[in-house]
Each structure stands twice: as C-alpha cells, then as structure tokens.
Design a protein around this motif. Structure first.
Motif, PDB file in Angstrom:
ATOM      1  N   THR A   1      -7.027  -6.141 -10.187  1.00  0.00           N
ATOM      2  CA  THR A   1      -6.407  -5.673 -11.378  1.00  0.00           C
ATOM      3  C   THR A   1      -5.593  -5.495 -11.941  1.00  0.00           C
ATOM      4  OG1 THR A   1      -8.253  -4.768 -11.268  1.00  0.00           O
ATOM      5  CG2 THR A   1      -7.113  -3.609 -13.232  1.00  0.00           C
ATOM      6  N   LEU A   2      -4.466  -5.250 -10.368  1.00  0.00           N
ATOM      7  CA  LEU A   2      -3.235  -5.399 -10.551  1.00  0.00           C
ATOM      8  C   LEU A   2      -2.325  -6.729 -10.380  1.00  0.00           C
ATOM      9  CD1 LEU A   2      -2.840  -3.283  -7.585  1.00  0.00           C
ATOM     10  CD2 LEU A   2      -1.940  -2.758 -10.006  1.00  0.00           C
ATOM     11  N   GLU A   3      -2.966  -8.002 -10.289  1.00  0.00           N
ATOM     12  CA  GLU A   3      -2.094  -9.185 -10.438  1.00  0.00           C
ATOM     13  C   GLU A   3      -1.132  -9.511 -11.684  1.00  0.00           C
ATOM     14  OE1 GLU A   3      -3.485 -13.658  -9.681  1.00  0.00           O
ATOM     15  OE2 GLU A   3      -4.428 -12.226  -9.928  1.00  0.00           O
ATOM     16  N   GLY A   4      -0.421 -10.154 -11.370  1.00  0.00           N
ATOM     17  CA  GLY A   4       0.664  -9.747 -12.479  1.00  0.00           C
ATOM     18  C   GLY A   4       1.775  -9.011 -12.813  1.00  0.00           C
ATOM     19  N   GLN A   5       1.252  -7.715 -12.366  1.00  0.00           N
ATOM     20  CA  GLN A   5       1.705  -6.404 -12.683  1.00  0.00           C
ATOM     21  C   GLN A   5       3.521  -6.026 -11.992  1.00  0.00           C
ATOM     22  OE1 GLN A   5      -0.314  -2.405 -13.295  1.00  0.00           O
ATOM     23  NE2 GLN A   5      -2.032  -4.285 -13.690  1.00  0.00           N
ATOM     24  N   THR A   6       3.648  -5.301 -12.879  1.00  0.00           N
ATOM     25  CA  THR A   6       5.286  -5.182 -11.600  1.00  0.00           C
ATOM     26  C   THR A   6       4.278  -3.906 -11.081  1.00  0.00           C
ATOM     27  OG1 THR A   6       6.172  -6.563 -13.212  1.00  0.00           O
ATOM     28  CG2 THR A   6       7.409  -4.700 -11.791  1.00  0.00           C
ATOM     29  N   ILE A   7       5.302  -3.539  -9.986  1.00  0.00           N
ATOM     30  CA  ILE A   7       4.327  -1.886  -9.596  1.00  0.00           C
ATOM     31  C   ILE A   7       5.283  -1.556  -8.662  1.00  0.00           C
ATOM     32  CG2 ILE A   7       2.230  -2.443  -9.250  1.00  0.00           C
ATOM     33  CD1 ILE A   7       1.934  -2.790  -6.560  1.00  0.00           C
ATOM     34  N   LYS A   8       5.571  -0.154  -7.871  1.00  0.00           N
ATOM     35  CA  LYS A   8       6.702   0.730  -6.964  1.00  0.00           C
ATOM     36  C   LYS A   8       5.361   0.919  -5.754  1.00  0.00           C
ATOM     37  CE  LYS A   8       9.705   2.656  -9.705  1.00  0.00           C
ATOM     38  NZ  LYS A   8      10.845   3.720  -9.754  1.00  0.00           N
ATOM     39  N   VAL A   9       5.657   0.646  -4.660  1.00  0.00           N
ATOM     40  CA  VAL A   9       4.977   1.257  -3.605  1.00  0.00           C
ATOM     41  C   VAL A   9       6.985   2.214  -2.745  1.00  0.00           C
ATOM     42  CG1 VAL A   9       5.149  -1.087  -2.661  1.00  0.00           C
ATOM     43  CG2 VAL A   9       3.691   0.620  -1.533  1.00  0.00           C
ATOM     44  N   LYS A  10       5.536   2.689  -1.422  1.00  0.00           N
ATOM     45  CA  LYS A  10       6.641   3.944  -0.415  1.00  0.00           C
ATOM     46  C   LYS A  10       6.215   3.011   0.492  1.00  0.00           C
ATOM     47  CE  LYS A  10       8.692   7.762   0.368  1.00  0.00           C
ATOM     48  NZ  LYS A  10       9.184   9.363  -0.160  1.00  0.00           N
ATOM     49  N   GLY A  11       7.372   3.118   1.436  1.00  0.00           N
ATOM     50  CA  GLY A  11       6.264   3.022   3.192  1.00  0.00           C
ATOM     51  C   GLY A  11       7.769   2.989   3.743  1.00  0.00           C
TER      52      GLY A  11
ATOM     53  N   ILE B   1      12.520   3.486   5.153  1.00  0.00           N
ATOM     54  CA  ILE B   1      11.685   4.437   4.566  1.00  0.00           C
ATOM     55  C   ILE B   1      12.577   3.272   3.359  1.00  0.00           C
ATOM     56  CG2 ILE B   1      10.415   6.315   3.620  1.00  0.00           C
ATOM     57  CD1 ILE B   1      10.072   5.598   6.080  1.00  0.00           C
ATOM     58  N   ILE B   2      10.897   2.697   2.826  1.00  0.00           N
ATOM     59  CA  ILE B   2      11.954   2.083   1.103  1.00  0.00           C
ATOM     60  C   ILE B   2      11.033   2.319   0.127  1.00  0.00           C
ATOM     61  CG2 ILE B   2      13.193   0.529   2.515  1.00  0.00           C
ATOM     62  CD1 ILE B   2      10.850  -1.088   1.348  1.00  0.00           C
ATOM     63  N   ILE B   3      11.516   1.704  -1.057  1.00  0.00           N
ATOM     64  CA  ILE B   3      11.019   2.002  -2.256  1.00  0.00           C
ATOM     65  C   ILE B   3      11.024   0.423  -2.916  1.00  0.00           C
ATOM     66  CG2 ILE B   3      10.306   2.961  -4.439  1.00  0.00           C
ATOM     67  CD1 ILE B   3      11.572   5.811  -3.543  1.00  0.00           C
ATOM     68  N   ALA B   4       9.737  -0.411  -2.943  1.00  0.00           N
ATOM     69  CA  ALA B   4      10.118  -1.342  -3.815  1.00  0.00           C
ATOM     70  C   ALA B   4       9.311  -1.440  -4.543  1.00  0.00           C
ATOM     71  CB  ALA B   4       9.481  -2.751  -2.577  1.00  0.00           C
ATOM     72  N   GLU B   5       9.991  -2.742  -5.847  1.00  0.00           N
ATOM     73  CA  GLU B   5       9.563  -3.412  -7.162  1.00  0.00           C
ATOM     74  C   GLU B   5       9.160  -4.334  -6.912  1.00  0.00           C
ATOM     75  OE1 GLU B   5       9.873  -1.005 -11.642  1.00  0.00           O
ATOM     76  OE2 GLU B   5      11.176  -0.581 -10.095  1.00  0.00           O
ATOM     77  N   GLY B   6       8.458  -4.361  -6.931  1.00  0.00           N
ATOM     78  CA  GLY B   6       8.060  -6.182  -7.756  1.00  0.00           C
ATOM     79  C   GLY B   6       7.107  -6.473  -8.050  1.00  0.00           C
ATOM     80  N   LYS B   7       6.329  -7.401  -8.247  1.00  0.00           N
ATOM     81  CA  LYS B   7       6.144  -7.883  -9.179  1.00  0.00           C
ATOM     82  C   LYS B   7       3.820  -8.614  -7.890  1.00  0.00           C
ATOM     83  CE  LYS B   7       6.005 -11.095 -12.709  1.00  0.00           C
ATOM     84  NZ  LYS B   7       5.962 -11.495 -13.996  1.00  0.00           N
ATOM     85  N   VAL B   8       2.871  -8.411  -8.719  1.00  0.00           N
ATOM     86  CA  VAL B   8       1.958  -8.371  -7.194  1.00  0.00           C
ATOM     87  C   VAL B   8       1.351 -10.081  -7.690  1.00  0.00           C
ATOM     88  CG1 VAL B   8      -0.275  -7.758  -6.674  1.00  0.00           C
ATOM     89  CG2 VAL B   8       1.284  -6.178  -7.524  1.00  0.00           C
ATOM     90  N   ALA B   9       1.697 -10.295  -6.780  1.00  0.00           N
ATOM     91  CA  ALA B   9       0.418 -12.012  -6.359  1.00  0.00           C
ATOM     92  C   ALA B   9      -0.519 -12.477  -5.760  1.00  0.00           C
ATOM     93  CB  ALA B   9       1.473 -13.013  -5.951  1.00  0.00           C
ATOM     94  N   VAL B  10      -1.753 -12.609  -6.142  1.00  0.00           N
ATOM     95  CA  VAL B  10      -2.714 -12.456  -5.423  1.00  0.00           C
ATOM     96  C   VAL B  10      -3.238 -14.351  -5.088  1.00  0.00           C
ATOM     97  CG1 VAL B  10      -5.163 -12.374  -5.946  1.00  0.00           C
ATOM     98  CG2 VAL B  10      -3.193 -10.825  -6.475  1.00  0.00           C
ATOM     99  N   ASN B  11      -3.633 -14.375  -3.905  1.00  0.00           N
ATOM    100  CA  ASN B  11      -3.726 -15.296  -3.220  1.00  0.00           C
ATOM    101  C   ASN B  11      -3.337 -16.420  -3.138  1.00  0.00           C
ATOM    102  OD1 ASN B  11      -7.077 -14.741  -2.423  1.00  0.00           O
ATOM    103  ND2 ASN B  11      -7.441 -15.443  -4.595  1.00  0.00           N
ATOM    104  N   LYS B  12      -1.721 -16.086  -2.563  1.00  0.00           N
ATOM    105  CA  LYS B  12      -1.021 -16.536  -2.639  1.00  0.00           C
ATOM    106  C   LYS B  12      -0.473 -17.362  -1.446  1.00  0.00           C
ATOM    107  CE  LYS B  12       3.775 -17.186  -4.604  1.00  0.00           C
ATOM    108  NZ  LYS B  12       3.553 -18.209  -5.885  1.00  0.00           N
ATOM    109  N   ASP B  13      -0.040 -18.844  -1.568  1.00  0.00           N
ATOM    110  CA  ASP B  13      -0.381 -20.436  -0.514  1.00  0.00           C
ATOM    111  C   ASP B  13       1.453 -20.759  -1.030  1.00  0.00           C
ATOM    112  OD1 ASP B  13      -0.191 -21.676   1.169  1.00  0.00           O
ATOM    113  OD2 ASP B  13      -2.737 -23.225   0.174  1.00  0.00           O
ATOM    114  N   PHE B  14       1.953 -20.270   0.218  1.00  0.00           N
ATOM    115  CA  PHE B  14       3.746 -20.920   0.224  1.00  0.00           C
ATOM    116  C   PHE B  14       3.454 -22.178   1.088  1.00  0.00           C
ATOM    117  CE2 PHE B  14       4.045 -16.642  -1.036  1.00  0.00           C
ATOM    118  CZ  PHE B  14       5.280 -16.378  -1.805  1.00  0.00           C
TER     119      PHE B  14
END
Length: 206
Positions: A123-133, A175-188
């Motif tokens: 559901t989140l694929e392609g969305q820009t989200i925030k996460v703390k950790g 401890i950081i807050i990261a904001e970026g785009k969700v990618a799924v099944n990413k193969d580099f």
C-alpha cells in the motif's frame, strides 16, 4: 550491511565445469554443494561477474594447462551472467543478517513504525513517509549511496530491520527521523535485494 559479492582472491579461481578440460581427482573435498552465490572474477578468465549455485571445492590444486597452483579452487557447474529472482533473495538474506536490538522508540504521530512499513509495504509503495528509529548499522558510499539500517523496537522476528538509502551521514547509535520514498522488491544487483526500502531519505537527528 554485508555485500553478498564474493571477491575471489589470487589464491582462488572459479572455473566453469562445462568449459574446463581439467577434472578434479578423487578426494574428500569432492562434494558438490548447492547454494546460491555471486562472485566477481578478478582475473582475465573471463573478467565478468558470475552467479552460481552448484560447485565443488578443491584444495591445493595444480593446473597443468596454465602451469599454476592454487590454494583453493571452485569447479562450478552452472556459472551464469545473471541470477534468478529467488537466488538474489536468498543471496541477500544470507548476507544481511542483523540482530534485533533492544530498543524502544516513540513513534512519530505523522509517521510510520518499522513494522507498519513492512506490513503495509504494498500500500505504501511509491509514497513518501517518515520513520523514527535507531541507527544500528551504517555503510558509507556503496554504489554512490549511504546505507542505513534502522530499528525502532517494532517488527516480527524476521522483519525488524529497515534499510534506508541517503546522501546524509549518520553514526551507529544515532536516533534519527528519516523521510523518503518507499520502494518494494528493490533489486540493485550484487546481492542488494530488499523486499522494502526507503530511498533518498532526508535525515534529521535528535
């Protein structure tokens, strides 16, 4: 994050079993193993990255064809230029095992937890989200990216470590807050396969 790229040093050479005229002699080491691998050829034979899963290890091998001895050699049956998707998943999962740390991070009101990101990745694929950790591992400038492993105390026994790519530097323990785009099944490639990853994250520190 451990690269699943196997560097074959000077004392180790990979031969494709179907192309070599030399056959290993009988011995205790003649056991054909079956497990996915990726290796980078660093000599002129043939000078490419290859993937393989069926191989046999020989110790103290002397090649009459090229008049050279090797401490260890792999006779490979199925050398290929590209892996199957399942092999790439297995290669990465075996290399990137990181222990789950005892951390407890207060989630962001306008963000997602690590567990939510794994659970809702489709559901989140392609969305820009925030996460703390908490940063539990940091690799700088691999494939022109910084790689950050983040944990917040949530997640299952197998899905608790979230990987981010970023141009920003961090340190283990931050401890950081990261904001970026969700990618799924990413193969580099080179063993870098992720069922979910946050890309091009902007980092802020507490």
């Amino acid at each position: 994050m451990k690269l699943m790229l196997i560097i074959i040093f000077a004392s180790v050479v990979i031969f494709s079993g179907c192309e070599s005229n030399e056959k290993p002699e009988s011995g205790e080491q003649e056991v054909v193993k079956t497990e996915p691998h990726i290796a980078q050829v660093i000599d002129k034979i043939p000078g490419e990255t290859v993937y393989f899963s069926r191989y046999m290890v020989m110790q103290d091998f002397k090649s009459d064809n090229i008049n050279k001895s090797f401490d260890e050699i792999l006779f490979v049956e199925d050398a290929r230029k590209s892996p199957t998707p399942e092999e790439m998943k297995n290669i990465h999962s075996g290399a990137a095992s990181i222990d789950k740390q005892s951390v407890k991070i207060e989630p962001l009101k306008d963000g997602k937890t690590v567990q939510q990101i794994f659970t809702d990745k489709s559901t989140l694929e392609g969305q820009t989200i925030k996460v703390k950790g908490k940063v539990v591992k940091f690799n700088k400038q691999i494939m022109k990216r910084n790689w950050i492993h983040l944990q917040d105390g949530t997640g299952t026994d197998t899905e608790f470590d979230l990987v981010l790519t970023s141009n920003d530097d961090v340190s283990v323990g931050d401890i950081i807050i990261a904001e970026g785009k969700v990618a799924v099944n990413k193969d580099f490639g080179a063993g870098y396969y992720f069922p979910v990853i946050i890309e091009d994250a902007k980092i802020s520190k507490e």
